[in-house]
Each structure stands twice: as C-alpha cells, then as structure tokens.
Design an enzyme around this catalytic site. Structure first.
Site, PDB file in Angstrom:
ATOM      1  N   TYR A 466       0.838  -1.208   0.000  1.00 61.33           N
ATOM      2  CA  TYR A 466       0.000   0.000   0.000  1.00 61.33           C
ATOM      3  C   TYR A 466       0.871   1.256   0.000  1.00 61.33           C
ATOM      4  O   TYR A 466       0.928   1.980  -0.973  1.00 61.33           O
ATOM      5  CB  TYR A 466      -0.956  -0.011   1.200  1.00 61.33           C
ATOM      6  N   SER A 546      -6.388   0.866  -4.490  1.00 56.59           N
ATOM      7  CA  SER A 546      -6.508   2.294  -4.209  1.00 56.59           C
ATOM      8  C   SER A 546      -5.130   2.958  -4.350  1.00 56.59           C
ATOM      9  O   SER A 546      -4.546   2.929  -5.427  1.00 56.59           O
ATOM     10  CB  SER A 546      -7.117   2.503  -2.815  1.00 56.59           C
ATOM     11  N   ASP A 630     -17.548   3.340  -8.184  1.00 60.93           N
ATOM     12  CA  ASP A 630     -16.494   3.825  -7.281  1.00 60.93           C
ATOM     13  C   ASP A 630     -16.437   5.341  -7.363  1.00 60.93           C
ATOM     14  O   ASP A 630     -15.998   5.910  -8.356  1.00 60.93           O
ATOM     15  CB  ASP A 630     -15.143   3.220  -7.679  1.00 60.93           C
ATOM     16  N   HIS A 665     -15.838   1.306  -4.158  1.00 63.27           N
ATOM     17  CA  HIS A 665     -14.409   1.223  -3.832  1.00 63.27           C
ATOM     18  C   HIS A 665     -14.065  -0.048  -3.064  1.00 63.27           C
ATOM     19  O   HIS A 665     -12.904  -0.362  -2.866  1.00 63.27           O
ATOM     20  CB  HIS A 665     -14.010   2.461  -3.019  1.00 63.27           C
TER      21      HIS A 665
END
Length: 698
Positions: A466, A546, A630, A665
């Site tokens: 991430y 993301s 999203d 999302h």
C-alpha cells in the site's frame, strides 16, 4: 462498438484476445510549458453511452478469458467452502439490549441481532433484505444515549453517498423520512433529541465523479424535515472534511475539520450551555488530533503534535490550546493508537507492525501490559465507561480473527468467539524479515507460506503493498489468502514508507517529492524474494488497491520485467488529474498536485501510471479491477490505464480489466461478489504463471 484484433495473447495456447477498440480523442492539457495529450479523456464521462458500451465490451473480453481457465470453478468451490463458517461480531450494550452481528456463512451481508435481558434473540437489521442482489449494505449505525432510537446509513451499489434511516429501536419501526445525500459522515446522537452528521452539497454533473470539497456538519432534530437541519460548522469556513461527535457524557460536541487526509483543526462546543460558542483547541492543519474522552472539563487528546509517534495529553476545556497541554501518556519509540472503555485507557502500540497493548487508569498509572495470544494484530478494547467486560479481536496471517472477552478490572482475557474455519493454521507460518531498499533504508516484511516450503524460485508469490496515507498494514487473516497458501502460494507484505507503521516520519518519507521511495521499497521487496529464492520473476505477482493500485501501476511501468502478473485494483492512475474528481483534492498532502509547481508537475508525471506506459514494452499479464460505482477513486483512472496498456503492450501477456457493476471502492461489497473477484484474481494469476491445474486443492 467495433472490436478489432489489436493485440494477441497466446498464454496456455489460448485463442488470440481481441480487445475492444478504444477511440482516441484530441484533448491536450497545458502544464507550465509542457503540453500533455489525454486521448482517453472521454472515458471520464461515467454517464455517457459510449463509456457504458466500452465497459460492457471490456467485461465481455475479460469474462470470456476467465471462463476458459480450467481450474476456476474448483478454485471457487474451495473458496466458498472455506468461507462458509459462522462469523459473530463483538457485542455492545445499547439500552436494555445487547447487539451483535452474525453471518451464518455465505450470507452476502452480515445480519444484526439483539438479545434482551432474558437472552431471547431476534433479528434487528438484515441488510440482505435491503436489495435483491446484495449490493446495498449497512454503512454505519449509532444509537441514542438511552438506546431508544437508532440512525443507520445504507450504501447503494458501493457508493460513498449514503441514505440515513431513523427508527424507534424498541419497536423497530421507521419514525421519520429518510435523510438523503449524506457523504463521509459519522452519526452521533445528542441524547435522544437528534444527531449530528456531515455532507456536501449534491454536485452538478455526475454524483459519482464530480468534485465535492465543501463539507458541512449538520444537526438533525427528530420531528423536523432534513431541509430544516441546522449547519453547525462549515457555512463560513470552507473545509473538505468535517466531522462531529458527542462525548459519552453528552457534555461536549467535538468537531474535526481538515482540508487533506493528514492534519486537522479541532474544536469543542459545550452542550450543557445554551448557545455556547464553538471554542478552538487546534487552529491549524499541522498535526492530527482528536478528543478520545473527558472527565468533566478535563479533555484527553490524542495528538502527533511534537510527537511523530503520537501521545495522549490532557487539557481543561475552558482553556484547551496546545500551550496548556500536559503529557498524560508520553510519546514512545512505537506508534500509539489509543481506545477507551470500562473506565480505562488502552494504549495499543505498533512494534514493527505487530500489537503491544498497555492498560492505564485515568490518573495515568500503567496497570498492566495485556498478554496477547501471540504476535499479530489486536483491536477493540473499547466500550462505555460502565461496562465491566470489553472485547478485543486478535488475528495474524495464519490465525482467523478470534474475539476475546476482557474483564477490565481484573485484566483477564477469555475466548469469546473462535471461528471454525476449515484451515489448518498449524501447517503454515509467518516470518518477519528486514530487507534493504534502494537508499539503504531497512524495510520490514512479513512472509507467509506452508511449512517446509522449498526455496527453489518456483513458488507462486503475491507481493501485496500500500505505502501511503499513514495506513499501516498489520497482520490479518484472509480466507482468500488461505486458499492461496493451501495451493503452495507465498504471501508477502512489506511495510513500505508512506504508511504509518513507524509514525509521521515514516509517512512523510513516502509523500510528494519522496513518493518514489514507496515504489523503490516495493521493487526491493520483489528483488529480495527473488534473491532468497522464495520465487522468481516468472512466479511473482504484485497486488495493491486504491493508493496500492497506484503502487502496482507505477512499479509495473518502471520495472515490467520484475513480475509475471500485475493486479492493480481501484487505483489512482492519472496523477495529473486525480484531484479534479470527487474528494480527490484532499489527497494532496500525500501526492502534491501538478499545479503546485513545475518541479512537482514533472515529478508526478514521471511516475503517473497513465503517462508512463511505453509502446514496444513487454508488460506483465495484467488484470485491472474496479467498480463502476467507485466514487472514491473514479473508475476512469483504471479505464484510461487499461486503454494505454492494451494499445502499447508488446508480446503475448494479456491486459484485461474486470469492472464490477453496481460496486464501489470495496466497502459493503456482497460476499458473493467478493468471492468471485478473489477467485478470478487467483485464477488469472496462476494461469499466467503456467499452471494448468491445482494439484494441492482439497
């Protein structure tokens, strides 16, 4: 829409892939002296028939490809079997009832139950009845202080926009009109007269992609229409994110206001005095701050002001500015995440991304370090002050999440709910290693695998990352990952810079003009796994969602030869325009924007995935995943990145995009959709690594 044979792929002797034709427009943007073409700008229009046709055509190609993978159905059967176990959430007491969530196994959404004092159980809320296809989910719930009223939010199709329904909690009857157009909001009751919530004005244009950046805090008084709701904060001061919550004793309204995902102003309003002013605690955006509790006028504030790893301070509500703060739990070398319950404060520390929890009383005395079941992630330790029993969860990569009850005064833990998962945890292990990134920084990584794994470079491996927004990746169990491990897979998670594992300094080291550090950390993780022979480039997949989707997009365009498969999910791919959609401008603390300066523009363009796909390059087998609803990271990011890859890919590796319809999302996605997505990702990954069957599948 015309379909042309633009690029062929011959993995596993399959038929050539005929990608949909994606027309190119003439749009050119000027950034300082530079002109940047944006040929796929038209895909940003989520309401156009052309975009809808493109989505349909791409999905047809993607599912046609996935349908021919021979072991896909077997993978689904195993994942469903493993996922089919009872899941019970930690209970909480509201009024005369005890509430908890439960999922029988494969229900799309967990059901909320309650028990009365006699132990009689009944269904309180069943989100599976909200919609026929399971795409409407529960998005938040809050009870009035006496437990007599309840407000709950629902999300339709995964959107961040919510509707709020108000009920009499005793009779379960709806008592008011539904509130609409609520976004990025908690719900916090003031007594039982009404509650606070936050939202934006509904944008002009598409509600799924148009910019939303003027948040307001409202109070909804029971018995009145939504149009009469008072603006409490945000009318005179423009802020992108505003939240309000009431302290447990109903004495104070605490208001947080921010323009970015880091740094907030903090305000307080005394609710015991009519027409009391809103008083300032913190008047700038240079630190993260929140009021975690109060005793009368004494406030307990969590902050990273002058404490990158966070501390708790106290202040009197009559004069609460930082100059009057007194350390209550000082900063340590480990990052603090506190909670309160049972009349105690719990300091949950991260030590190399695993939990250490210490219990304090309200005088500041450390009572004990809580003995956790092992190395992993513990969360919870929260509840009302009068509760004698609290609950916490514990998990790691090989241990399904188990809920423990905790007698707060005695400090004793006991198993409350241990899931019965058909997975032999004892056959697997996790190992934490520290590897060296490009600039010499040591990065921790947790590697999980079946005991006795052979370090021969042939293990299918998912490298997941991430690296942003102060988010910490701590050990947690996943059914999808369990299936991956059962099939001989290795699962590796590095704690990249940009995350919060080592506090604000670690976060800042992966932001703006230092964002490349994050990609370098991820690349070095892949190189470590290959050097140690856990895997090789032929058996390495990189995955992230993301901001992690950006990570995958940047890594695969910078080092396409490093991995065999790339799996970017709901990613931020167009870094020159991310801030023009929905609440994207709030991400500028991490990214900066192309308008900030010529230097920043050139830096961002240098790694923006959409702008760094180069013709004549062999990119890894790629499956982009996103949802058509999203409105956090709009799907146009994924659409444009896919179009660039499909046009410029050289060689035989497929480039597909899997677009979930009526999905956002990720939050609130139905279990059926979650399982199918994970099945398709693993099937695509293994198939492109050359696997024709799953010999280790039970």
């Amino acid at each position: 829409m015309a379909v042309l044979p633009t690029i062929a792929s011959f993995a596993q002797n399959q038929k050539p892939i005929h990608y949909p034709e994606t027309k190119k427009g003439e749009t050119i943007d000027q950034y300082f002296e530079a002109k940047v073409a944006d040929p796929y700008r038209w895909l940003e229009d989520d309401r156009s028939a052309e975009t809808a046709a493109w989505v349909k055509a791409e999905n047809k190609v993607t599912y046609g490809y996935l349908d021919q993978i021979p072991f896909r159905e077997a993978l689904k059967n195993r994942m469903e079997k493993l996922w089919n176990y009872e899941k019970i959430g930690a209970p909480s007491k509201e009024g005369n009832f005890t509430y908890y969530s439960k999922n029988d196994g494969l229900q799309n959404q967990s059901v909320m139950y309650r028990k009365d004092a006699s132990g009689k159980e009944e269904v309180f809320l069943d989100p599976n009845t909200f919609s026929k296809d399971g795409t409407t989910s529960l998005g938040g719930i809050d009870f009035s202080k006496d437990g007599s009223k309840v407000a709950y939010a629902i999300s339709e199709g995964g959107s961040d926009w919510r509707k709020v329904i108000i009920m009499d909690a005793i009779s379960k009857k709806v008592i008011e009109d539904t509130l609409i157009d609520v976004k990025f909001s908690g719900l916090s009751w003031r007594g039982s007269e009404g509650f606070y919530y936050s939202s934006y004005e509904k944008p002009k244009g598409s509600e799924l992609s148009a910019k939303t950046d003027e948040h307001k805090l409202y109070f909804h008084k029971l018995g009145t229409a939504q149009k009469e709701d008072r603006v409490i904060f945000g009318a005179d001061q423009k802020r992108r994110y505003i939240g309000g919550y009431v302290t447990e004793d109903d004495r104070y309204l605490v208001i947080s206001a921010a323009n970015s995902t880091y740094g907030n102003e903090l305000y307080i309003k005394d609710l015991t005095k009519q027409d009391s002013p809103i008083s300032t605690i913190v008047d700038n955006f240079n630190s993260d701050n929140s009021v975690i509790d109060n005793e009368g006028t004494k406030l307990f504030i969590e902050t990273d002001l002058n404490a990158p790893n966070k501390r708790i301070v106290t202040a009197d509500a009559t004069n609460p500015s930082p100059s009057n703060w007194v350390d209550f739990i000082p900063e340590t070398e480990n990052v603090l995440s506190p909670s309160t319950g049972g009349g105690f404060i719990f300091a949950n520390y991260m030590k190399d991304a695993v939990s250490v929890v210490k219990q304090y009383d309200y005088s500041g005395k450390m009572l004990r370090e809580i003995q956790l079941p092992g190395l992993g992630s513990a969360g919870g330790f929260s509840g009302k002050k009068k509760e004698e029993t609290l609950y916490y969860s514990f998990t790691n990569y090989t241990t399904p999440g188990t809920i423990y009850s905790f007698e707060a005064k005695k400090g004793k833990s006991a198993v409350y709910q241990k899931p019965k998962v058909d997975f032999k945890s004892e056959d697997f292990e996790s190992k934490q290693v520290f590897y060296t990134s490009k600039d010499g920084t040591k990065i921790p990584m947790m590697i999980t695998y079946k005991k006795g794994v052979k370090l021969n470079g042939k293990n299918p491996t998912i490298l997941y990352g991430y690296g942003g927004f102060n988010v910490s990746l701590t050990p947690s169990f996943s059914i999808a990952n369990a299936v991956w491990l059962e099939n001989g897979g290795v699962y590796a998670v590095p704690n990249l810079r940009g995350g919060g594992e080592y506090g604000k300094k670690w976060h800042d080291a992966g932001t703006k003009m230092q964002k490349q550090n994050v990609f370098d950390d991820f690349i070095a993780a892949g190189e470590y796994l290959i050097a140690q022979k856990y895997t090789s480039s032929e058996f390495l997949a990189i995955r992230g969602g993301s901001n992690g989707g950006l990570l995958v997009g940047a890594t695969m365009t910078q080092r396409p030869e490093l991995m065999k498969v790339a799996l970017p999910a709901v990613g931020v791919m167009d870094m020159l325009r991310y801030h023009t959609f929905t609440a994207g401008a709030g991400w500028s603390y991490d990214y900066g924007t192309a308008q900030d300066s010529k230097e920043m523009f050139e830096y961002i363009k240098g790694y923006s995935p959409v702008h760094n796909v180069k013709a004549g390059t062999h990119y890894p087998a790629t499956m982009v995943t996103t949802g058509d609803h999203d409105d956090r990271v709009v799907p146009a990011h994924s659409f444009k990145f896919t179009a660039e890859l499909q046009e410029k890919q050289t060689g035989n590796s497929p480039v597909l995009i899997r677009i979930d319809v009526k999905a956002g999302h990720g939050a609130g996605k139905s279990l059926a959709a979650t399982i199918q997505e994970n099945v398709d990702i693993q099937a695509f990954t293994l198939y492109n690594m050359g696997f024709k069957e799953l010999p280790k599948l039970k």
